[in-house]
Design a protein around this motif. Sequence first.
Motif, PDB file in Angstrom:
ATOM      1  N   LEU A  75      -3.410  11.033  -3.393  1.00  0.00           N
ATOM      2  CA  LEU A  75      -4.119  12.295  -3.306  1.00  0.00           C
ATOM      3  C   LEU A  75      -4.314  12.843  -4.687  1.00  0.00           C
ATOM      4  CD1 LEU A  75      -2.038  13.599  -0.323  1.00  0.00           C
ATOM      5  CD2 LEU A  75      -4.309  12.620  -0.261  1.00  0.00           C
ATOM      6  N   ALA A  76      -5.544  12.807  -5.163  1.00  0.00           N
ATOM      7  CA  ALA A  76      -5.818  13.348  -6.476  1.00  0.00           C
ATOM      8  C   ALA A  76      -6.858  14.419  -6.318  1.00  0.00           C
ATOM      9  CB  ALA A  76      -6.353  12.249  -7.382  1.00  0.00           C
ATOM     10  N   GLU A 106       8.260  12.834 -14.077  1.00  0.00           N
ATOM     11  CA  GLU A 106       7.945  13.931 -13.166  1.00  0.00           C
ATOM     12  C   GLU A 106       9.156  14.258 -12.285  1.00  0.00           C
ATOM     13  OE1 GLU A 106       3.446  14.416 -12.216  1.00  0.00           O
ATOM     14  OE2 GLU A 106       4.083  12.471 -11.453  1.00  0.00           O
ATOM     15  N   THR A 107       9.405  15.535 -12.113  1.00  0.00           N
ATOM     16  CA  THR A 107      10.520  15.987 -11.288  1.00  0.00           C
ATOM     17  C   THR A 107      10.043  16.793 -10.083  1.00  0.00           C
ATOM     18  OG1 THR A 107      10.757  17.991 -12.640  1.00  0.00           O
ATOM     19  CG2 THR A 107      12.066  16.063 -13.276  1.00  0.00           C
ATOM     20  N   ALA A 163       8.197   8.906   0.181  1.00  0.00           N
ATOM     21  CA  ALA A 163       6.940   8.638   0.874  1.00  0.00           C
ATOM     22  C   ALA A 163       5.760   9.268   0.140  1.00  0.00           C
ATOM     23  CB  ALA A 163       7.016   9.166   2.308  1.00  0.00           C
ATOM     24  N   VAL A 164       5.923  10.506  -0.315  1.00  0.00           N
ATOM     25  CA  VAL A 164       4.858  11.169  -1.070  1.00  0.00           C
ATOM     26  C   VAL A 164       4.668  10.492  -2.423  1.00  0.00           C
ATOM     27  CG1 VAL A 164       4.173  13.337  -2.168  1.00  0.00           C
ATOM     28  CG2 VAL A 164       5.163  13.363   0.123  1.00  0.00           C
ATOM     29  N   GLN A 165       5.773  10.039  -3.022  1.00  0.00           N
ATOM     30  CA  GLN A 165       5.647   9.340  -4.295  1.00  0.00           C
ATOM     31  C   GLN A 165       4.779   8.099  -4.168  1.00  0.00           C
ATOM     32  OE1 GLN A 165       9.352   8.134  -6.046  1.00  0.00           O
ATOM     33  NE2 GLN A 165       8.399   7.286  -7.863  1.00  0.00           N
ATOM     34  N   HIS A 166       5.062   7.276  -3.155  1.00  0.00           N
ATOM     35  CA  HIS A 166       4.276   6.049  -2.985  1.00  0.00           C
ATOM     36  C   HIS A 166       2.859   6.352  -2.491  1.00  0.00           C
ATOM     37  CE1 HIS A 166       7.432   3.244  -3.909  1.00  0.00           C
ATOM     38  NE2 HIS A 166       8.257   3.799  -3.039  1.00  0.00           N
ATOM     39  N   GLY A 167       2.700   7.413  -1.725  1.00  0.00           N
ATOM     40  CA  GLY A 167       1.388   7.727  -1.191  1.00  0.00           C
ATOM     41  C   GLY A 167       0.480   8.433  -2.164  1.00  0.00           C
ATOM     42  N   CYS A 168       1.072   9.184  -3.120  1.00  0.00           N
ATOM     43  CA  CYS A 168       0.257  10.014  -4.004  1.00  0.00           C
ATOM     44  C   CYS A 168       0.426   9.736  -5.485  1.00  0.00           C
ATOM     45  CB  CYS A 168       0.580  11.496  -3.779  1.00  0.00           C
ATOM     46  SG  CYS A 168       0.366  12.069  -2.109  1.00  0.00           S
ATOM     47  N   HIS A 206      -1.431   7.564 -10.233  1.00  0.00           N
ATOM     48  CA  HIS A 206      -1.646   8.676 -11.165  1.00  0.00           C
ATOM     49  C   HIS A 206      -0.483   9.639 -11.038  1.00  0.00           C
ATOM     50  CE1 HIS A 206      -2.703  11.071  -7.687  1.00  0.00           C
ATOM     51  NE2 HIS A 206      -3.700  10.265  -7.406  1.00  0.00           N
ATOM     52  N   ALA A 207      -0.419  10.588 -11.954  1.00  0.00           N
ATOM     53  CA  ALA A 207       0.650  11.585 -11.930  1.00  0.00           C
ATOM     54  C   ALA A 207       0.545  12.437 -10.673  1.00  0.00           C
ATOM     55  CB  ALA A 207       0.566  12.472 -13.171  1.00  0.00           C
ATOM     56  N   PHE A 208       1.691  12.825 -10.128  1.00  0.00           N
ATOM     57  CA  PHE A 208       1.685  13.714  -8.965  1.00  0.00           C
ATOM     58  C   PHE A 208       1.153  15.095  -9.348  1.00  0.00           C
ATOM     59  CE2 PHE A 208       3.962  16.412  -5.766  1.00  0.00           C
ATOM     60  CZ  PHE A 208       3.259  15.945  -4.670  1.00  0.00           C
ATOM     61  N   ALA A 209       1.185  15.402 -10.643  1.00  0.00           N
ATOM     62  CA  ALA A 209       0.611  16.674 -11.095  1.00  0.00           C
ATOM     63  C   ALA A 209      -0.882  16.743 -10.812  1.00  0.00           C
ATOM     64  CB  ALA A 209       0.863  16.856 -12.586  1.00  0.00           C
TER      65      ALA A 209
END
Length: 573
Positions: free
Chosen positions: A2-3, A128-129, A135-140, A144-147
């Motif tokens: 999700l970007a 990133e903290t 699950a969100v880490q692998h999905g999003c 790219h950065a989760f930011a």
Amino acid sequence: MLAPLLATSVLSASIVVAQVKTDNEADLDPADWIEREAGIPVTDKLTIEKCGSCHAPDDKGNLSRISWIRATPEGWSQAIKRMVKLNGLSITPQEARDVVKYLGTWHGLSPEEAKPVMYFTERRIQDETIIPNEAVQHGCASCHAFAQPMSSRRSRREWGLLQNMHKALYSQADYQMSQPAEGQPEPEDSSKKPITRGEVALDWLSKEANLHSATWADWRPRIRTPKLAGTWVLSGKLRGQGRFVGEMTIAPAGDDFTTTTTLRSLETGQTMTRSGKGLVYAGYSWRGTSTGSGQPAKPDDMAGTLRETMWFAPDQSSAQGRWYWGEYHEFGVDVTMTRVTGGPVLAAVSPLGVKTGSKGTDLHIYGASLPSDLSTADLDFGGGVTVRKVTVLSPGEAVATIDVSPQAIVGLHDVALNGTVLPKALPVYRSVDYMKVTPETALAHLGGIKYGKGYEQFEATAWSKGPDGKPGTDDDFPIMPVDANWAMKEFPTVTYDNDIKFVGQLDNAGFFTPNVEGPNPERRFSRNNYGEVWIVATAKTLNGKDGKPLSAQAYLVTTVPAYKRWDQPEVSQ
């Protein structure tokens, strides 16, 4: 994945009025969900003119898709580029800037939403903290950065449509999001499919990055034209070059600003001037550029052109951010600014680090409007630190002679001048317990023939174990920079490794210059000059408890150039 690839995409956009999760939502494509969330009306005539032909308006002033998204200026700029490349939008550069300024302000983020992800627009490289679960880490955050997704806010339907766009454009995204989510229970009914990463991410983002947050509702009526004109005291730090103090004068220039900045190095005493310009989105988010008065003599020369990203406090009394430059944005000054309003302002103290039991240490205090009759009673450095004498050199600098008790409280002390406080500015330590090299993990890029090099600057810092006496715990604190000798050591990955001969050169100040790109016939298999090495710092004068010089190391990967660059792969053809 999700970007914030914002606004209309390759997917259809329907006129909608809000959205809730319906009973059969799971069985429907997000494009078929019913919107029931209130949109944010678009009121800017130029934005309506440029976007309204595709993003259909409704009777409440909403534009489809756009009214259900909020994003940073960079996010809206990215959306406009996509509209130009994929959907044929015709817009001039000035019109694009005006649309981004409107959307980045009135369809932007609140200060509280933007601050945790400022590192993304500041081009910082860091761990990133803010990722909530695996699950969100692998999905999003696999690509790219989760930011990036957290730099926008959307309705649930818009988050679903963003997932659709990723699935349409990137096959890997479809695979990542369709995998069973980590940490979720197995379905009791074996005929039912397990919960996927995409579903977990959608639920989390719909709740935690929702369109109508409390902070946005609070900030929206408070948005106003920023009044930043005046003098600001500045303190900054550049890895490898130490700390700076100075002043920035901001002057209005129409709706934007011009700047004149004077900086003084606390390491060398050298002064330099800069001039620039900037603009502010949403009443707090500064984007600017500035240029020094001389010609850059090296890659990290402060005379170069800097891009400025700063977050201004809602009361417009202070700011913090990063001024960065370099082929890979690898160089940057961490900046803090405080507005000068007539009363005393504190910016920094030098030298850093005072030892318990020390006597007669001259501590320089930098700031603005320091009173000429400053007395020892006006200053307070916390428990165990006694001010013996004060000399005011100028309104911007004073010298306090201090004694530190052997029983002084170890840690980062505040520096206080009556009611003005500079928090955690003075490290008080009992002993130097260990040393760190920063960055602890680093990345450099080969280049110099056809492609630009990506450099790296390392720095050694002395650390205290803190009050608990245990290294690596939360109360550890940095004391001061360390003058060190620098060397590279092999990081063995294969039996024929010899990376230290090929990756590049490390100078005696910890500055790493990568080698040139391209196959190297002198290397086994004519490999490129990439490789992995340890960067080792050995203190010149500081010894550990064993009597030997303190030492520390960092991990460096030198890799190939970025042969192609784009901010949006799907539109860069």
